[in-house]
Scaffold this motif. Sequence first.
Motif, PDB file in Angstrom:
ATOM      1  N   VAL A 175      15.982 107.633  99.833  1.00 32.41           N
ATOM      2  CA  VAL A 175      17.378 107.194  99.919  1.00 32.41           C
ATOM      3  C   VAL A 175      18.071 107.370  98.577  1.00 32.41           C
ATOM      4  N   ILE A 176      17.365 107.017  97.489  1.00 31.81           N
ATOM      5  CA  ILE A 176      17.966 107.155  96.154  1.00 31.81           C
ATOM      6  C   ILE A 176      18.235 108.619  95.834  1.00 31.81           C
TER       7      ILE A 176
ATOM      8  N   ALA B 262      22.020 108.571  96.075  1.00 28.83           N
ATOM      9  CA  ALA B 262      22.454 108.136  94.742  1.00 28.83           C
ATOM     10  C   ALA B 262      22.079 109.139  93.670  1.00 28.83           C
ATOM     11  N   ALA B 263      21.959 110.400  94.036  1.00 30.26           N
ATOM     12  CA  ALA B 263      21.588 111.417  93.056  1.00 30.26           C
ATOM     13  C   ALA B 263      22.558 111.485  91.874  1.00 30.26           C
TER      14      ALA B 263
END
Length: 232
Positions: free
Chosen positions: A2-3, A7-8
């Motif tokens: 998910v990160i 949230a890259a």
Amino acid sequence: AVIVFAAAPLVSKIPLAALAGVLLATAVRMVEVGSLRAMARATRSDALILVLTAVATLALDLVYAVIIGLAVAGALALSAVAQQARLDRVPLDRGDHSAEEHALLAEHIVAYRIDGPLFFAAAHRFLLELTEVADVRVVILRMSRVSTMDATGALVPKDAVERLTRRGILVLASGIRPGQRRVLDSVGALEPLRHDGREYASTPEAIRAARHHLETAGILPAGTGQGRTVRG
């Protein structure tokens, strides 16, 4: 995941120095200092493999280091087995003592004889067979015929003793050779046995101790099995 996908952009703003610190801390925590010391003290072969793999990891690549370590370990293991290989002439009246061993099983005692080298593939098989023993109160590890042992193999008796003890089974050892003792001591395999006086020079001594334990516990009547024993 998910990160990485969601949230890259935020992760990309983390300084590389901070990420490097996290990686270094993780790498340090992955190294078990006690295991490294045990392997270094066990045998020269284990120490050589440890140093060679570490140097190859730094100089080459982790994959190549693993391959080199496995190749060297295999070559040293085969060399040790070849040096220990011998053909002994066994008298016909000696046999394999199956009758005595079955008699011991009826007394809730298993005298488990380990033959040949105790390492790598043989270690896992030995552990599975030993921990699946049922309806016994005492297990005697007869180690006089173990020809070769490395640090990996030495961990097997230690793990077996711990597992059987948790099941309420008393574990004794007999016939440990001087060459094996150093390797077993390096991983702490003999410490629980030596502390409780459960290590014996010969199998008959261990069997007498096992019967005494069972008689004291009221599992066997007093004087059971006198005059019967397993030699060697």
